[in-house]
Design a protein around this motif. Structure first.
Motif, PDB file in Angstrom:
ATOM      1  N   VAL A 109      48.913  34.187  35.347  1.00  0.00           N
ATOM      2  CA  VAL A 109      47.532  33.760  35.717  1.00  0.00           C
ATOM      3  C   VAL A 109      47.969  32.551  36.634  1.00  0.00           C
ATOM      4  O   VAL A 109      47.246  32.195  37.824  1.00  0.00           O
ATOM      5  CB  VAL A 109      46.713  33.405  34.538  1.00  0.00           C
ATOM      6  N   ALA A 110      48.989  31.592  36.280  1.00  0.00           N
ATOM      7  CA  ALA A 110      49.507  30.467  37.025  1.00  0.00           C
ATOM      8  C   ALA A 110      49.948  30.922  38.385  1.00  0.00           C
ATOM      9  O   ALA A 110      49.498  30.192  39.435  1.00  0.00           O
ATOM     10  CB  ALA A 110      50.716  29.677  36.232  1.00  0.00           C
ATOM     11  N   ALA A 111      50.778  31.828  38.253  1.00  0.00           N
ATOM     12  CA  ALA A 111      51.391  32.201  39.602  1.00  0.00           C
ATOM     13  C   ALA A 111      50.102  32.738  40.576  1.00  0.00           C
ATOM     14  O   ALA A 111      50.012  32.551  41.945  1.00  0.00           O
ATOM     15  CB  ALA A 111      52.359  33.227  39.482  1.00  0.00           C
ATOM     16  N   ARG A 112      49.259  33.475  40.358  1.00  0.00           N
ATOM     17  CA  ARG A 112      48.168  34.053  40.844  1.00  0.00           C
ATOM     18  C   ARG A 112      47.180  32.792  41.364  1.00  0.00           C
ATOM     19  O   ARG A 112      46.737  32.872  42.757  1.00  0.00           O
ATOM     20  CB  ARG A 112      47.298  34.998  40.348  1.00  0.00           C
ATOM     21  N   ALA A 113      47.214  31.725  40.761  1.00  0.00           N
ATOM     22  CA  ALA A 113      46.396  30.578  40.960  1.00  0.00           C
ATOM     23  C   ALA A 113      47.121  29.746  42.415  1.00  0.00           C
ATOM     24  O   ALA A 113      46.506  28.982  42.962  1.00  0.00           O
ATOM     25  CB  ALA A 113      46.040  29.659  39.958  1.00  0.00           C
ATOM     26  N   GLY A 160      49.964  30.486  51.240  1.00  0.00           N
ATOM     27  CA  GLY A 160      49.625  31.518  52.005  1.00  0.00           C
ATOM     28  C   GLY A 160      50.011  33.064  51.515  1.00  0.00           C
ATOM     29  O   GLY A 160      50.239  33.608  52.343  1.00  0.00           O
ATOM     30  N   VAL A 161      49.919  33.279  50.148  1.00  0.00           N
ATOM     31  CA  VAL A 161      50.076  34.734  49.812  1.00  0.00           C
ATOM     32  C   VAL A 161      48.766  34.990  48.947  1.00  0.00           C
ATOM     33  O   VAL A 161      48.355  34.228  48.254  1.00  0.00           O
ATOM     34  CB  VAL A 161      51.143  34.585  48.982  1.00  0.00           C
ATOM     35  N   GLU A 195      51.463  41.116  44.534  1.00  0.00           N
ATOM     36  CA  GLU A 195      51.860  41.767  43.378  1.00  0.00           C
ATOM     37  C   GLU A 195      53.437  41.907  43.291  1.00  0.00           C
ATOM     38  O   GLU A 195      53.635  41.605  42.286  1.00  0.00           O
ATOM     39  CB  GLU A 195      51.174  43.293  43.372  1.00  0.00           C
ATOM     40  N   TYR A 196      53.974  42.214  44.371  1.00  0.00           N
ATOM     41  CA  TYR A 196      55.570  42.258  44.407  1.00  0.00           C
ATOM     42  C   TYR A 196      55.984  40.884  43.761  1.00  0.00           C
ATOM     43  O   TYR A 196      57.177  41.006  42.896  1.00  0.00           O
ATOM     44  CB  TYR A 196      55.920  42.821  45.590  1.00  0.00           C
ATOM     45  N   ALA A 197      55.436  39.776  44.354  1.00  0.00           N
ATOM     46  CA  ALA A 197      56.038  38.373  43.882  1.00  0.00           C
ATOM     47  C   ALA A 197      55.828  37.999  42.392  1.00  0.00           C
ATOM     48  O   ALA A 197      56.503  37.464  41.830  1.00  0.00           O
ATOM     49  CB  ALA A 197      55.129  37.117  45.069  1.00  0.00           C
TER      50      ALA A 197
END
Length: 490
Positions: free
Chosen positions: A86-90, A96-97, A105-107
């Motif tokens: 959740v934190a990464a997606r935020a 810029g991703v 999703e790969y990251a």
């Protein structure tokens, strides 16, 4: 004057950091096992459901219930990954991703593996270092065991994949350490709570960890048994509360997904993994001696073939039993249980893997015996241990840098597959993705950080090699200063 603990913490921190960097240095791509867990992670954070219907086509490791697909795995690893994901997606839009793009999703799969598999395993390497010191090892012996565990055993492979085995091994080792802290006296309830949470989460992450977790609870109780009824009750309460909290998480998931409390492996489609229904209890029968020998010495999955230095592990645990009987017996019993479990399973080779994967969670405890063996060994035997360790590190790095998902049908994949690929510089060879085929479009497979730096072939391993040479130099220098004639022994 006694030696100050600061040098020990310096070495431990460096070992932990180097272990973590080693784990995240490799990203090994997709496969049924990791894809099943990543599908559940995506379903939870993107669709707010436990059903993996939208992603299930990238794996056969899945349960089927009432027209819907679910991950067949225990949920502990995925639940641990949710807050990091959740934190990464935020954060991704700020760099810029697009988090919903294949690149995002790969990251996310890399970040989830780093935070929930690599990081706990690196903490286990630090914990192993201090446990070895507790049992009388010197700094070189403790560092030797920690280094071997990190880069000289299949734990390196398991810590680079979104699999459960490394996390379970870390939980068991941390629970083992917490149980031993009970022997020091104060804060009995809190250390017991830590045992319950660590051992319990190991079971939430992987169902077969339950017997090993029970052994840790017994170890915790044994540490305070002589102190009387009040101390025993505090430990029972602490372990019980921690274990109950983990059980609630697991049973709530099972009931929410399947409406019952049966393990998720019970819900395979009849046409998938038929042996789970036809062989014993979900594929478990009894320990087969031939499988046990192959799991220890075989060329295909043998632990001592993949990591010959670990032969000294059981010897070290036997020596440890002469001065610390209960801890040594529990560590040995956990290792024995895992190998007997693996040898009892119909699918004992564990599909595409390196080493005895189903027994992999016991490797950190075997490495504790390795530290004791180093301490008891004479100088000529230490040279032998170093030689075996170098062979183990070479084999492990060779396999992990090419692909840890070795074919089950090959009689000796390390020789027939890993070595030719490594010699040719064909590294990060797995092109399978954790994404759906429509998303991956032939991309998003394995890589290592050296390749991202623009290095190619074997040259992509140079940064990792340089880092470990610097760490070894620091460890050797610190060991000299802490030796009887060293400057810090005042």
């Amino acid at each position: 004057m006694p030696i100050k603990p600061a040098p020990h913490w310096k070495v431990a921190t460096l070992l932990g950091l180097a272990s973590f960097v080693s784990f995240i240095y490799f990203y090994e791509g997709g496969g049924w096992n990791q894809n099943s867990r990543f599908d559940l992670l995506r379903a939870i954070i993107e669709r707010h459901t436990l059903q993996i219907d939208a992603y299930h086509e990238n794996t056969q490791d899945k349960a089927h219930f009432r027209g819907h697909y679910y991950s067949d795995k225990a949920p502990g690893l995925v639940f641990l990954a949710v807050p990091f994901a959740v934190a990464a997606r935020a954060i991704m839009p700020a760099v810029g991703v697009d988090p919903d793009s294949p690149r995002g999703e790969y990251a996310l799969s890399y970040i989830a593996t780093a935070c929930t598999v690599a990081l706990p395993t690196a903490l286990a390497a630090v914990c192993l270092f201090f446990l070895a010191l507790r049992f009388g090892s010197d700094v070189p012996g403790a560092a030797f065991a920690s280094i071997v565990m990190a880069i000289g055993t299949p734990m390196l492979a398991y810590a680079t994949l979104f699999w459960a085995h490394a996390l379970v091994g870390a939980c068991l080792l941390l629970g083992f350490a917490a149980a031993l802290k009970l022997g020091d006296g104060p804060r009995e309830f809190w250390w017991a709570l830590a045992v319950g949470l660590a051992a319990g989460w190991a079971t939430v992450t992987e169902y077969p960890a339950a017997p090993a977790s029970a052994l840790l609870a017994l170890l915790a109780l044994s540490q305070v048994w002589s102190r009387g009824r009040a101390a025993r009750l505090r430990v029972i309460a602490g372990v019980g509360i921690g274990a109950t909290a983990c059980a609630i998480v697991l049973f709530t998931y099972l009931h929410a997904a399947f409406g019952a409390f049966r393990p998720s492996y019970s819900y395979y489609d009849p046409n998938s993994f038929s042996f789970m229904q036809q062989q014993g209890y979900m594929g478990l029968t009894y320990p087969h001696p031939d499988r046990l020998l192959k799991l220890l010495f075989g060329c295909s999955r043998g632990l001592f073939f993949a990591s010959p230095v670990l032969i000294a592990g059981p010897v070290g645990l036997w020596w440890l039993s002469k001065r610390s009987r209960a801890p040594a017996l529990v560590a040995g019993a956990i290792a024995l249980y895992y190998f007997l479990f693996n040898a009892s399973f119909y699918w004992w080779k564990a599909g595409l893997t390196f080493g005895p994967r189903y027994a992999g969670a016991c490797i950190p405890l075997l490495c504790l015996g390795l530290a004791v063996a180093w301490t008891r060994a004479t100088r000529p035997w230490r040279r032998i241990l170093i030689t075996l360790a170098c062979c183990s590190v070479f084999v492990t790095i060779m396999v992990v840098s090419t692909s840890s998902q070795l074919a089950m049908q090959d009689s000796c994949p390390i020789v027939h597959s890993s070595w030719p690929s490594f010699r040719a510089g064909n590294l990060a060879a797995n092109r399978d993705s954790m994404l759906l085929a429509s998303e991956a479009a032939g991309k998003y497979g394995a890589f290592n950080l050296g390749q991202l730096m623009g290095l190619h072939g074997l040259g992509s391993l140079i940064p990792l090699l340089v880092m470990w040479l610097l760490i070894l130099r620091v460890c050797v220098g610190t060991s000299v200063r802490l030796s009887p004639g060293g400057a810090r022994n005042e």
